[in-house]
Design a protein around this motif. Structure first.
Motif, PDB file in Angstrom:
ATOM      1  N   UNK B  34      47.751  -3.234 -23.238  1.00 25.42           N
ATOM      2  CA  UNK B  34      46.364  -3.193 -22.769  1.00 25.42           C
ATOM      3  C   UNK B  34      46.253  -3.506 -21.281  1.00 25.42           C
ATOM      4  N   UNK B  36      48.121  -2.313 -18.983  1.00 25.59           N
ATOM      5  CA  UNK B  36      48.501  -1.140 -18.180  1.00 25.59           C
ATOM      6  C   UNK B  36      47.289  -0.341 -17.722  1.00 25.59           C
ATOM      7  N   UNK B  37      46.229  -0.325 -18.587  1.00 20.60           N
ATOM      8  CA  UNK B  37      45.108   0.575 -18.298  1.00 20.60           C
ATOM      9  C   UNK B  37      44.255   0.102 -17.125  1.00 20.60           C
ATOM     10  N   UNK B  38      44.499  -1.113 -16.625  1.00 23.19           N
ATOM     11  CA  UNK B  38      43.814  -1.527 -15.395  1.00 23.19           C
ATOM     12  C   UNK B  38      44.116  -0.557 -14.256  1.00 23.19           C
ATOM     13  N   UNK B  39      45.327  -0.006 -14.248  1.00 22.79           N
ATOM     14  CA  UNK B  39      45.699   0.997 -13.242  1.00 22.79           C
ATOM     15  C   UNK B  39      45.847   2.393 -13.839  1.00 22.79           C
ATOM     16  N   UNK B  40      46.478   2.464 -15.037  1.00 25.29           N
ATOM     17  CA  UNK B  40      46.718   3.770 -15.667  1.00 25.29           C
ATOM     18  C   UNK B  40      45.614   4.029 -16.673  1.00 25.29           C
ATOM     19  N   UNK B  41      44.538   4.642 -16.202  1.00 27.01           N
ATOM     20  CA  UNK B  41      43.356   4.825 -17.058  1.00 27.01           C
ATOM     21  C   UNK B  41      43.705   5.593 -18.323  1.00 27.01           C
ATOM     22  N   UNK B  45      38.795   8.902 -16.128  1.00 25.64           N
ATOM     23  CA  UNK B  45      37.556   8.243 -15.746  1.00 25.64           C
ATOM     24  C   UNK B  45      37.427   8.055 -14.245  1.00 25.64           C
ATOM     25  N   UNK B  46      38.499   8.192 -13.497  1.00 27.43           N
ATOM     26  CA  UNK B  46      38.403   7.893 -12.071  1.00 27.43           C
ATOM     27  C   UNK B  46      39.389   8.742 -11.282  1.00 27.43           C
ATOM     28  N   UNK B  47      39.040   8.938 -10.012  1.00 18.16           N
ATOM     29  CA  UNK B  47      39.895   9.628  -9.072  1.00 18.16           C
ATOM     30  C   UNK B  47      41.003   8.639  -8.661  1.00 18.16           C
ATOM     31  N   UNK B  48      42.258   8.964  -8.952  1.00 20.55           N
ATOM     32  CA  UNK B  48      43.327   7.993  -8.727  1.00 20.55           C
ATOM     33  C   UNK B  48      44.640   8.683  -8.378  1.00 20.55           C
ATOM     34  N   UNK B  50      47.354   7.074  -9.015  1.00 20.42           N
ATOM     35  CA  UNK B  50      48.262   6.465  -9.991  1.00 20.42           C
ATOM     36  C   UNK B  50      48.272   7.350 -11.242  1.00 20.42           C
TER      37      UNK B  50
END
Ligand SMILES: Cc1cc2nc3c(=O)[nH]c(=O)nc-3n(C[C@H](O)[C@H](O)[C@H](O)COP(=O)(O)OP(=O)(O)OC[C@H]3O[C@@H](n4cnc5c(N)ncnc54)[C@H](O)[C@@H]3O)c2cc1C
Lengths: 420, 102
Positions: B34, B36-41, B45-48, B50
């Motif tokens: 859980x 991991x999803x702070x960076x790996x959505x 949901x977001x332009x990234x 990563x």
């Protein structure tokens, strides 16, 4: 009909039907979350995602959350405050009831929370994530009125805008004085990122100005990386005064913008005082804060060791080796939500592993990071040996630029996960 | 308006037994997942910059994590994070992400 009236009706319905609620099947129940920051908003919506049958109510007085991460970039004119702000629409869409008011009292024995609007919410499990409050008596002279002259900007929002305005109207050549508290406090690398980005901005707009950073400690997070960056990018611009050289601020005089230390006094053109902190006030009221002002918890579900049935997350909690960061708050909240689902179903929560990664900007395109991996060890969350650490001191292949891009990507991702 | 109906509806579902949670393993994934999803959505949901890992092949995630951990594959932060996980933990996290919708 307004959201508020929806909520009032809901509150009344919930209060009238305790028998029905306690008759619910295993796995369901009522969870109240106090505080809609990175910890609380994550916990509320993860609970709903993992167990849609739960009734989850988030108590948060502000209709708009202003994020501290990246607020130092607002000071340096790299972002606008609006880009820091998030509403709770996404949280509501996820099925969470939002009570737009503050919690004024927690009765751990009766398992009920009293709200400022007069309602009372019963819970099976309570999550408290009120963030920090300032210790207004720690630095003589530095009270809430003084913060209007010498902003802390350590809760983002009006304070951030005030500090930025002061910097912008400062004459070129004026001295910026910052003060950083002793550990523990919100965002250990934050004061040093702030010093970096103010220096970045001074270099462009007030080239004759300097920054003095008075510190109540002798070492800080990512210290060598920051200091190398300062020497490389802002030579002679930032002077850091550690505790042992008189860095501890013992009082301030807001009328003259003077900071007094054990070794002397410093008159500022702009003063940014980051005062000592403790868990948000409701934590002490609820009996979950100890004499340090912070909240001890066990390391699996982050349940208070002082009041059973109450979980404390984020900056308010004592999380062993984990720093007080938004990344950590979000990671803790996801673990806690999964654990609460298990506990409500009468099962045991499994031992977790948590990760923290904090990026700091030394300049707009110069990022550095610190990471850690944590697991329960001897009743505490402890660093897994051999893991974690900071960015390499020697950057090769555009690493600093890459980490600055990762920082921005992290912010967009986490705010979308929590508030989107 | 329908928000007002939700508690009643939820209660009705509960009385009827309600939809069961798809429960194989702990909710929220194996230890570590859980975070991991702070960076790996988990969703788009977001332009990234990563990369997302949800829905990727488990074997690929395992390979990356082991290479990061050994340093064979250079990284900014993943090497430091991968060192916190043993083979079994990496396998479990990889299987969990592989099972998430891409
Ligand atoms: C300048 C700065 C830069 C930072 N940069 C980073 C970064 O780059 N990366 C990072 O990971 N972290 C960063 N942080 C740290 C991060 O902001 C905090 O760790 C994070 O906000 C903690 O989340 P929280 O949910 O515990 O508290 P908060 O985000 O403070 O949320 C607490 C919420 O509780 C509410 N509340 C309080 N009392 C009550 C009550 N009685 N009833 C109802 N609601 C209540 C408040 O209104 C608030 O919305 C930074 C901090 C600062 C100051």
């Amino acid at each position: 009909m307004s959201t508020r009236r929806h909520f009032l009706k809901l509150g009344a319905a919930a209060a009238m039907a305790p028998a029905v609620v306690s008759a619910q099947s295993a796995g369901a129940g009522r969870v109240v979350v106090i505080g809609g920051g990175f910890a609380g908003a994550t916990a509320a919506r993860t609970l709903k995602a993992l167990e849609p049958k739960l009734t989850v109510t988030l108590v948060e007085p502000n209709p708009v959350y202003t994020s501290c991460p990246f607020s130092n970039s607002v000071l340096a004119n790299l972002r606008e405050i609006g880009q820091q702000q998030f509403r709770y629409d996404g949280v509501k869409r996820a099925g969470v009831m939002v009570a737009e008011t503050s919690a004024t009292a927690v009765d751990a024995d009766a398992k009920a929370v009293t709200l400022a609007d007069g309602n009372r919410l019963s819970y099976d499990r309570l999550v408290m994530s009120p963030g920090i409050d300032f210790n207004w008596t720690a630095i003589p002279g530095y009270d809430e009125a003084a913060a209007q002259k010498m902003p802390h900007a350590w809760k983002a929002g009006a304070q951030t805008v005030l500090l930025r305005q002061q910097l912008q109207s400062m004459p070129d050549g004026g001295l910026v004085v910052m003060s950083a508290p002793a550990n523990p406090f919100r965002c250990p690398p934050g004061p040093y990122e702030r010093a970096s980005l103010i220096a970045y901005w001074l270099n462009i707009w007030k080239p004759k100005s300097k920054l003095l950073l008075l510190d109540a400690k002798d070492a800080f997070s990512k210290q060598r990386l920051f200091q190398n960056g300062w020497a490389e990018l802002y030579p002679g611009k930032i002077e850091w005064v550690p505790l042992s050289q008189g860095g501890k601020v013992t009082s301030v005089d807001p009328a003259t913008l003077t900071l007094i230390t054990e070794f002397g006094s410093h008159k500022a053109a702009v003063a940014n005082v980051i005062p000592p902190q403790r868990a948000g006030a409701i934590a002490a009221q609820a009996g979950v804060a100890d004499r340090t002002g912070w909240c001890p918890v066990e390391p699996v579900a982050f349940e208070s060791t002082l009041r059973p049935g109450i979980h404390v997350l984020g900056d308010a909690a004592i999380m062993g080796g984990m720093p007080k960061s938004a990344f950590a708050a979000n990671a803790q909240a996801k673990v806690c939500a999964a654990a609460i689902v298990e506990l409500l179903a009468g099962r045991k929560a499994p031992d977790p592993i948590l990760i923290n990664t904090c990026y700091s900007l030394v300049a707009a395109d110069y990022g550095i990071s610190i990471a850690g991996v944590y697991r329960p060890t001897n009743g505490q969350l402890a660093d897994i040996p051999g893991a974690g650490g900071v960015s390499p001191l020697e950057a090769v292949g555009g690493l600093r630029g890459q980490e600055a891009l990762y920082a921005a990507s992290w912010f967009r991702t986490i705010t979308a996960e929590v508030y989107g | 308006m329908h928000r007002l109906l939700l508690p009643g509806l939820a209660a009705a579902l509960l009385m009827a037994g309600g939809p069961a949670r798809a429960a194989d393993g702990p909710p929220g994934g194996p230890p570590g997942a859980s975070s991991c999803t702070g960076c790996h959505a988990n969703a788009k949901i977001a332009d990234s910059v990563i990369p997302r890992i949800a829905g990727r092949k488990a074997a690929d995630i395992v390979t990356f994590m082991r290479e990061y951990r050994s340093g064979a594959w250079p990284s900014s932060v993943m090497g430091r994070i991968a060192k916190g996980f043993d083979d079994q933990q990496i396998d479990a996290i990889a299987a969990w992400f592989a099972a998430q919708p891409e």
